[in-house]
Design an enzyme around this catalytic site. Structure first.
Site, mmCIF file in Angstrom:
data_model
loop_
_atom_site.group_PDB
_atom_site.id
_atom_site.type_symbol
_atom_site.label_atom_id
_atom_site.label_comp_id
_atom_site.label_asym_id
_atom_site.label_seq_id
_atom_site.Cartn_x
_atom_site.Cartn_y
_atom_site.Cartn_z
ATOM 1 C CG MET A 33 36.360 23.241 15.222
ATOM 2 S SD MET A 33 34.584 23.260 14.933
ATOM 3 C CE MET A 33 33.979 22.582 16.460
ATOM 4 C CG HIS A 37 40.596 20.398 25.517
ATOM 5 N ND1 HIS A 37 41.152 19.233 25.056
ATOM 6 C CD2 HIS A 37 39.426 20.548 24.833
ATOM 7 C CE1 HIS A 37 40.361 18.679 24.160
ATOM 8 N NE2 HIS A 37 39.309 19.462 23.997
ATOM 9 C CG HIS A 40 42.496 20.773 21.291
ATOM 10 N ND1 HIS A 40 41.636 21.384 22.166
ATOM 11 C CD2 HIS A 40 41.743 20.417 20.225
ATOM 12 C CE1 HIS A 40 40.414 21.409 21.644
ATOM 13 N NE2 HIS A 40 40.449 20.826 20.469
ATOM 14 C CD GLN A 70 33.152 21.027 12.091
ATOM 15 O OE1 GLN A 70 34.069 21.166 11.303
ATOM 16 N NE2 GLN A 70 33.300 20.354 13.235
#
Ligand code: AMP
Length: 289
Positions: A33, A37, A40, A70
């Site tokens: 999404m 950081h 990821h 979600q």
């Protein structure tokens, strides 16, 4: 460092990925999404390696999409942090070739979208109980990303342990024919699991947030000393969180595959915690030794 190619149209992405796959490229996908950081980044770097394992240059790709389906109606969809330019730079540093970042959420979920993927067992309880519909949104968007990309391997973080279990179940049950790779949690030096939502924390909340990883680590240490009673382990973790203070959503010890609660912690059982630090809901987990 090369800059990854940004593709904003899912249909164009699908055509490009199909051509690459038909041309023999091995494709590794990291769905995210965004607001990337170091957690990821570890997935993105591993995707680069996994794409290239067969010898030829494979295709390492990532998606950046804040998936509205979600998020619950009272959750943080509208203020979820975003930084596409920074994300593209980080993807480039990690060796990612292409990034899918749909410019309009309606290109992923058009009005009239009516097909949903519901994984029953492992979606229930834990985050599934406190976030109704969350895993249905995750499973549906990941299905769509798999169909658009047709990756050989897809990488997910163990930080979202239940999400990983949901995706493994879905890939197995619906025969997606791809490998799901789970990657270890990347943490701050004090133990806090990296999360895009850590950006919401004030300095005081940031200091209190370390209680999540501490509560899990204490359970790991207690288990290593021979404590096996799940109720006792959970009570201790809950006390640690409440002392922070953090408002406990859940503290559970579960079987690593079924995610069913256990009474006796066995090697490989997983402690999962979710708690609000201020208004920010954080999660963490760890395997018990
Ligand atoms: P998100 O952007 O939050 O949807 O996360 C995208 C992917 O990165 C998911 O597979 C997450 O589990 C993974 N991820 C998020 N935080 C971490 C972390 N601290 N360590 C490892 N993986 C992570």
């Amino acid at each position: 460092m090369k800059t990854p190619e940004l593709i904003t149209e899912p249909a164009a992405w699908q055509a490009r990925c199909a051509a690459a796959r038909d041309g023999g490229a091995r494709i590794a996908l990291v769905p995210t999404m965004g607001y990337l950081h170091a957690g990821h980044l570890s997935l993105l770097r591993e995707a680069r390696r996994r794409a290239d394992v067969a010898g030829g240059p494979g295709l390492a790709v990532a998606s950046i999409f804040v998936n509205p389906t979600q998020f619950g109606p009272t959750e943080d969809l509208s203020r979820y942090p975003r930084d596409l330019d920074g994300d593209l730079r980080k993807c480039g540093e990690a060796g990612i070739d292409w990034v899918l970042a749909p410019s309009d959420p309606r290109s992923m979920f058009a009005p009239g979208h009516e097909t949903w993927v519901d994984v029953s067992g492992v979606s229930q309880g834990l985050c599934g109980a406190s976030r109704p519909g969350h895993f249905r949104g995750v499973a549906t968007v990941v299905t769509k990303l798999f169909n658009l990309t047709r990756p050989h391997v897809a990488l997910f973080g163990e930080k979202d342990f239940q999400q990983l279990a949901v995706i493994r179940a879905m890939v197995r049950d619906l025969a997606f024919g791809l490998e799901v790779l789970g990657m270890p949690i990347v943490r701050e030096p004090d133990g806090l699991a990296l999360s895009s939502r850590n950006a919401y924390l004030s300095a005081d909340e940031r200091a209190r947030a370390v209680a999540l990883s501490r509560s899990v680590r204490e359970a790991q240490e207690a288990t290593a000393r021979g404590e096996r009673d799940a109720a006792a382990l959970r009570a201790r973790a809950r006390a640690r969180l409440e002392a922070a203070p953090a408002r406990v959503d859940y503290v559970e010890i579960v079987h690593p595959e079924t995610l069913r609660p256990v009474d006796v912690a066995a090697p490989g059982s997983v402690m999962l915690v979710a708690a609000y630090v201020g208004a920010t809901r954080l999660i963490d987990n760890g395997r018990l030794p």
